[in-house]
Design a protein around this motif. Structure first.
Motif, mmCIF file in Angstrom:
data_model
loop_
_atom_site.group_PDB
_atom_site.id
_atom_site.type_symbol
_atom_site.label_atom_id
_atom_site.label_comp_id
_atom_site.label_asym_id
_atom_site.label_seq_id
_atom_site.Cartn_x
_atom_site.Cartn_y
_atom_site.Cartn_z
ATOM 1 N N MET A 79 -5.923 12.230 8.149
ATOM 2 C CA MET A 79 -5.937 10.906 8.414
ATOM 3 C C MET A 79 -4.585 10.371 8.195
ATOM 4 N N LYS A 80 -4.391 9.560 9.176
ATOM 5 C CA LYS A 80 -2.987 8.918 9.368
ATOM 6 C C LYS A 80 -2.914 7.515 8.632
ATOM 7 N N LEU A 81 -1.885 7.511 7.894
ATOM 8 C CA LEU A 81 -1.745 6.152 6.990
ATOM 9 C C LEU A 81 -0.362 5.626 7.279
ATOM 10 N N LEU A 82 -0.367 4.247 6.944
ATOM 11 C CA LEU A 82 0.713 3.457 7.179
ATOM 12 C C LEU A 82 0.839 2.528 5.831
ATOM 13 N N ILE A 83 1.729 2.685 5.265
ATOM 14 C CA ILE A 83 1.866 1.896 3.769
ATOM 15 C C ILE A 83 2.898 0.805 3.954
ATOM 16 N N VAL A 84 2.371 -0.378 3.602
ATOM 17 C CA VAL A 84 3.207 -1.821 3.722
ATOM 18 C C VAL A 84 3.416 -2.232 2.325
ATOM 19 N N ASP A 85 4.544 -2.491 2.246
ATOM 20 C CA ASP A 85 4.757 -2.966 0.606
ATOM 21 C C ASP A 85 6.445 -3.260 0.662
ATOM 22 N N ASP A 86 6.726 -4.481 0.205
ATOM 23 C CA ASP A 86 8.082 -4.900 0.203
ATOM 24 C C ASP A 86 8.648 -4.124 -1.016
ATOM 25 N N GLY B 168 -11.260 -3.001 2.493
ATOM 26 C CA GLY B 168 -11.315 -2.249 1.137
ATOM 27 C C GLY B 168 -10.252 -3.206 0.280
ATOM 28 N N TYR B 169 -10.333 -2.977 -1.178
ATOM 29 C CA TYR B 169 -9.328 -3.956 -1.792
ATOM 30 C C TYR B 169 -9.364 -3.137 -3.326
ATOM 31 N N VAL B 170 -7.947 -2.398 -3.406
ATOM 32 C CA VAL B 170 -7.865 -1.705 -4.397
ATOM 33 C C VAL B 170 -6.548 -2.056 -5.307
ATOM 34 N N LEU B 171 -6.650 -1.920 -6.680
ATOM 35 C CA LEU B 171 -5.560 -2.555 -7.438
ATOM 36 C C LEU B 171 -4.508 -1.470 -7.628
ATOM 37 N N LYS B 172 -3.336 -1.889 -7.349
ATOM 38 C CA LYS B 172 -2.079 -0.732 -7.565
ATOM 39 C C LYS B 172 -2.061 0.098 -8.900
ATOM 40 N N ILE C 102 -3.796 7.461 -8.914
ATOM 41 C CA ILE C 102 -3.544 8.124 -7.436
ATOM 42 C C ILE C 102 -4.664 8.766 -6.903
ATOM 43 N N GLU C 103 -5.531 9.438 -8.151
ATOM 44 C CA GLU C 103 -6.758 10.339 -7.493
ATOM 45 C C GLU C 103 -7.851 9.245 -7.277
ATOM 46 N N LYS C 104 -7.840 8.211 -7.662
ATOM 47 C CA LYS C 104 -8.938 7.219 -7.353
ATOM 48 C C LYS C 104 -8.476 6.473 -6.250
ATOM 49 N N ILE C 105 -7.347 6.183 -5.801
ATOM 50 C CA ILE C 105 -6.837 5.748 -4.579
ATOM 51 C C ILE C 105 -7.154 6.600 -3.409
ATOM 52 N N ALA C 106 -6.856 7.727 -3.620
ATOM 53 C CA ALA C 106 -7.186 8.874 -2.752
ATOM 54 C C ALA C 106 -8.634 8.976 -2.217
ATOM 55 N N GLU C 107 -9.509 8.723 -3.345
ATOM 56 C CA GLU C 107 -10.877 8.821 -3.243
ATOM 57 C C GLU C 107 -11.517 7.660 -2.602
ATOM 58 N N GLN C 108 -10.870 6.541 -2.740
ATOM 59 C CA GLN C 108 -11.042 5.344 -2.076
ATOM 60 C C GLN C 108 -10.871 5.129 -0.628
ATOM 61 N N ILE C 109 -9.898 5.897 -0.316
ATOM 62 C CA ILE C 109 -9.390 5.852 0.810
ATOM 63 C C ILE C 109 -10.214 6.838 1.918
ATOM 64 N N ARG C 110 -10.656 7.601 1.054
ATOM 65 C CA ARG C 110 -11.694 8.586 2.023
ATOM 66 C C ARG C 110 -12.829 8.200 2.025
ATOM 67 N N ALA C 111 -13.518 7.249 1.032
ATOM 68 C CA ALA C 111 -14.788 6.589 1.135
ATOM 69 C C ALA C 111 -14.354 5.455 2.309
ATOM 70 N N MET D 76 -5.455 4.133 9.052
ATOM 71 C CA MET D 76 -5.638 3.096 7.798
ATOM 72 C C MET D 76 -4.369 2.547 7.372
ATOM 73 N N ILE D 77 -4.203 1.359 7.124
ATOM 74 C CA ILE D 77 -3.183 0.641 6.589
ATOM 75 C C ILE D 77 -3.453 0.286 5.067
ATOM 76 N N LEU D 78 -2.551 0.680 4.210
ATOM 77 C CA LEU D 78 -2.458 0.319 2.785
ATOM 78 C C LEU D 78 -1.737 -0.761 2.956
ATOM 79 N N MET D 79 -2.170 -2.103 2.465
ATOM 80 C CA MET D 79 -1.404 -3.230 2.654
ATOM 81 C C MET D 79 -1.450 -4.045 1.334
ATOM 82 N N ASP D 80 -0.068 -4.284 1.005
ATOM 83 C CA ASP D 80 0.217 -5.455 -0.050
ATOM 84 C C ASP D 80 0.054 -6.877 0.383
ATOM 85 N N ILE D 81 -0.152 -7.761 -0.500
ATOM 86 C CA ILE D 81 -0.550 -9.110 -0.174
ATOM 87 C C ILE D 81 0.791 -9.668 -0.013
#
Length: 203
Positions: free
Chosen positions: A1-8, A99-103, A107-116, A49-54
């Motif tokens: 799965m190809k990811l982009l991480i967006v955070d300042d 999706g909406y996940v807290l920082k 990391i294991e939970k974030i990975a699981e939620q990305i897959r879900a 998928m993009i992991l996006m900060d607000i």
């Protein structure tokens, strides 16, 4: 799965990249520091998928999510943020985030939620779900018995075809009734409809 991480916060991006790259099924294509650069990145490459900060300079995560979903609806957006206030949650969902996940999540939970999320599930952190206000009883009481049955099946993750089979309806009728339900409850999509169901059935 190809990811982009967006955070300042560069350290956040770097840490996430390092940790997620250790997962065999993840490939971090890149990191960017604001929503404008995320859009430019999507013009050149196609993340799954993009992991996006607000909150970010130049273009925030909610505005950029809205534009990305308009231009590339196939790209999934997971909000990854420290904010769990109702306003930001609703703005993110209305912008099209799946999706909406807290920082603060492991990391294991974030990975699981990305897959879900990639598998088609709605992903909302438990703390985020608790934050969303319960819908008014007045609006919920507007639903007929058949409409309530349909909401329950949608919350269970059934497709329109499966709902049609269970309720002995045509797929077209299911689509029409679903549209009526969304209008009655003033929600945007099946994800928000499922949230309504979960909140209503909490003890």
């Amino acid at each position: 799965m190809k990811l982009l991480i967006v955070d300042d916060d560069f350290l956040v991006c770097q840490s996430l990249q390092l940790l997620l790259q250790q997962e065999e099924d993840f490939e971090v294509l890149g990191i960017t520091e604001n929503g404008e650069k995320a859009i430019q990145f999507c013009e050149q490459q196609a993340p799954d998928m993009i992991l996006m900060d607000i909150q970010m300079p130049v273009k925030n995560g909610i505005d950029s999510t809205s534009e990305i979903k308009r231009r590339w609806p196939e790209i999934l957006v997971m909000m990854l943020t420290t904010f769990k206030d109702e306003k930001n949650i609703r703005l993110a969902l209305n912008a099209g985030a799946e999706g909406y996940v807290l920082k603060s999540s492991a990391i294991e939970k974030i990975a699981e939620q990305i897959r879900a999320l990639k598998a088609g599930a709605s992903v909302l952190d438990a703390d985020v779900l608790k934050t969303i206000m319960e819908p008014s009883k007045e609006r919920l009481n507007q639903l007929t018995e058949r409409e309530n049955d349909m909401v329950e099946l949608i919350a269970q993750g059934l497709s329109n075809q499966e709902i049609a089979q269970q309720l002995f309806l045509s797929v077209g009728t299911v689509r029409n009734v679903l549209s009526i339900i969304l209008d009655k409850l003033e929600v945007r999509d099946r994800t928000q409809l499922a949230i309504y169901y979960w909140k209503r059935n909490q003890p």
